[in-house]
Scaffold this active site. Structure first.
Site, PDB file in Angstrom:
ATOM      1  N   HIS A  93      33.755  44.877  42.067  1.00  0.00           N
ATOM      2  CA  HIS A  93      34.362  43.991  41.080  1.00  0.00           C
ATOM      3  C   HIS A  93      33.194  43.266  40.392  1.00  0.00           C
ATOM      4  CE1 HIS A  93      38.062  44.687  43.244  1.00  0.00           C
ATOM      5  NE2 HIS A  93      38.743  43.850  42.484  1.00  0.00           N
ATOM      6  N   LYS A 149      47.542  43.262  48.631  1.00  0.00           N
ATOM      7  CA  LYS A 149      48.065  42.054  47.987  1.00  0.00           C
ATOM      8  C   LYS A 149      49.436  42.277  47.345  1.00  0.00           C
ATOM      9  CE  LYS A 149      43.537  40.222  46.452  1.00  0.00           C
ATOM     10  NZ  LYS A 149      42.647  41.189  47.106  1.00  0.00           N
ATOM     11  N   HIS A 165      45.169  47.038  44.467  1.00  0.00           N
ATOM     12  CA  HIS A 165      45.086  46.120  45.606  1.00  0.00           C
ATOM     13  C   HIS A 165      46.408  46.209  46.371  1.00  0.00           C
ATOM     14  CE1 HIS A 165      41.358  43.948  44.399  1.00  0.00           C
ATOM     15  NE2 HIS A 165      41.739  44.324  43.184  1.00  0.00           N
ATOM     16  N   HIS A 199      41.854  51.880  40.807  1.00  0.00           N
ATOM     17  CA  HIS A 199      41.561  50.491  41.182  1.00  0.00           C
ATOM     18  C   HIS A 199      42.875  49.753  41.376  1.00  0.00           C
ATOM     19  CE1 HIS A 199      38.882  46.745  40.725  1.00  0.00           C
ATOM     20  NE2 HIS A 199      40.117  46.268  40.844  1.00  0.00           N
ATOM     21  N   GLU A 259      33.967  39.289  36.439  1.00  0.00           N
ATOM     22  CA  GLU A 259      35.355  39.054  36.017  1.00  0.00           C
ATOM     23  C   GLU A 259      35.476  37.615  35.511  1.00  0.00           C
ATOM     24  OE1 GLU A 259      39.913  39.744  37.690  1.00  0.00           O
ATOM     25  OE2 GLU A 259      38.200  40.102  39.012  1.00  0.00           O
ATOM     26  N   ASP A 280      45.305  47.860  38.926  1.00  0.00           N
ATOM     27  CA  ASP A 280      44.791  46.620  39.503  1.00  0.00           C
ATOM     28  C   ASP A 280      45.889  45.942  40.311  1.00  0.00           C
ATOM     29  OD1 ASP A 280      42.811  44.814  40.106  1.00  0.00           O
ATOM     30  OD2 ASP A 280      42.837  43.787  38.184  1.00  0.00           O
ATOM     31  N   ASN A 281      46.103  44.666  40.115  1.00  0.00           N
ATOM     32  CA  ASN A 281      47.065  43.914  40.914  1.00  0.00           C
ATOM     33  C   ASN A 281      48.478  44.131  40.407  1.00  0.00           C
ATOM     34  OD1 ASN A 281      44.335  42.416  40.797  1.00  0.00           O
ATOM     35  ND2 ASN A 281      45.294  41.643  42.662  1.00  0.00           N
TER      36      ASN A 281
END
Length: 447
Positions: free
Chosen positions: A239, A93, A90, A88, A242, A339-340
């Site tokens: 998602h 981004k 991104h 997972h 959250e 994640d991010n």
């Protein structure tokens, strides 16, 4: 250890050799091979000799059982892990923080900053360069497979998916790359938007996904998403919840929908923060549904800790990390992921799954005992992504390994492990991450 290995690989590495006396989590040794291993130690580690031939794992043998005729690299109990799998992320981004920081560290601030940056700056060149930078970071840290969510909203769908496909082809021999469409669940009810999203996913061989919350029409949106996945033979990735609002229960809706429709594809859900705030009875009901539906769960603890329960001048109390222990006890596959990375949703990180694992152990108390948990950045995410055999010491698999000076999991988790050695196809690679200065010209774009 590091100097000896580097010396052994100077020039042309041998076509076949033995890593003698390595230690690894027993949970990552295939079931059919565990009989060879001595009883795991208190941390769940086993020691063995690892055979490498022509770039693949040729086999495992009890440590010290034979005098192997192949070149021997004596590792004296050094820890080894198979290729790491990040389920997972991104990548579209990633690394926009210098250009578009989160103004207050909140979830709302992240959404607003990301939307502004996407609409103003996400050209094919911008997304492509940042995505390639992120992949080089992950590769240097030992990652062999990544699933990335791609904002699939309005004109961005037609920009990001071709870039993703280009990077997937360019990186195919280094990182297996999967893409997931990401858009709010209400967009699924918009014929034009959802049609473009499904066309991108089917056209570029992706995974269907959305961001769920208790929006009006969520059940209709879920049914439409499941129907499209069934029609096109797609997996699903969500998602989910959250938020710290205990009323958020879209995870239960997803599981109920999967069971009602007898959905046969894979389902992966991320975040599930609201579970940490719900009453025990509601949690029990939801976890029963998730287990029955065969849903896998990925926790993103560093990003959730960054965003959840944030208020100016106030120390956070509720942290939002989902219920990994309770899920695992029910047989629900669980994992953690990056994640991010350096964007408005998480200001830090470097796509280093060893860091993610280390912090997850500390944050979620994945210890005492620790031995069963190393699969959450290896075998578990590989299975959730449909990568058969990845994340295990499987004979015949590519010899994509990370070697550490640590001799135990405790030692592994006590230092950053910046001096690890990474092998790809049995040969040492350069583990120097790319310089952030490479992206400076992109960060100077007008805002």
């Amino acid at each position: 250890m590091k100097a000896a290995l580097r010396a052994a690989f100077l020039g042309h590495p041998p076509d076949a050799y033995v890593l003698v006396g390595v230690r690894a989590p027993a949970v990552l040794v295939p079931e059919f091979m565990r009989d060879f291993a001595a009883r795991p130690d208190a941390e769940g580690l086993v020691q063995f000799d690892l055979f490498i031939a022509e770039g693949t794992i040729a086999g495992l043998a009890p440590h010290g059982a034979d005098n192997h005729p192949l070149p021997r690299l004596e590792l004296d109990g050094a820890l080894v892990l198979p290729g790491l799998v990040d389920a997972h992320t991104h990548l579209d981004k990633a690394f926009i923080w210098p250009r578009r920081p989160n103004p207050d560290g909140s979830f709302a601030g992240a959404l607003a900053a990301n939307t502004a940056d996407r609409e103003q700056c996400w050209s094919a060149e911008d997304v492509g360069r940042r995505m390639d930078f992120a992949l080089r970071c992950a590769y240097a840290h030992g990652t062999v497979a990544i699933r990335t969510h791609l904002d699939s909203i309005g004109p961005q769908t037609a920009i990001s998916w071709p870039v993703f496909a280009e990077k997937r082809a360019q990186w195919a021999d280094r990182i297996a790359l999967q893409g997931v469409a990401l858009a709010p669940v209400e967009l699924v009810l918009d014929d034009a938007e959802f049609g473009a999203l499904v066309a991108a996913v089917t056209g570029f061989g992706g995974v269907l996904g959305t961001f769920t919350y208790l929006a009006p029409g969520i059940q209709n949106g879920l049914d439409r998403l499941f129907e499209a996945a069934e029609r096109h033979g797609l997996d699903l990735d969500f998602h989910v919840d959250e938020t710290l609002d205990p009323a958020a229960h879209s995870l239960a809706l997803i599981a109920q929908t999967a069971l009602r429709r007898r959905f046969e594809g894979r389902i992966l859900v991320g975040h599930c923060c609201s579970l940490s705030r719900q009453e025990s009875a509601a949690v029990e009901r939801t976890l029963d549904l998730v287990a029955r539906a065969g849903i896998a769960v990925v926790s993103l603890p560093m990003c959730n800790l960054y965003l959840q329960d944030r208020a100016p001048g106030r120390t956070p109390r509720a942290r939002g990390v989902t219920l990994l222990h309770e899920m695992r006890a029910r047989g629900i596959p669980v994992m953690v992921a990056s994640d991010n990375v350096r964007d408005p949703f998480y200001a830090y990180g470097d796509l280093d799954l060893v860091e993610v694992f280390r912090e997850a152990v500390r944050i979620a108390h994945l210890d005492h005992p620790l031995g069963d948990w190393p699969d959450i950045v290896t075998a578990r995410p590989a299975a959730a992504m449909g990568l058969a055999g990845a994340g295990l010491f499987l004979p015949g698999a590519p010899a994509d390994l990370s070697l550490f000076r640590a001799r135990s999991l405790n030692e592994l988790l006590s230092r950053p492990q910046a001096d690890r050695l990474v092998l790809r196809g049995g040969a040492i690679i350069d583990t120097t991450p790319p310089d952030p200065a490479e992206l400076d010209d992109l960060m100077d774009q007008p805002r």
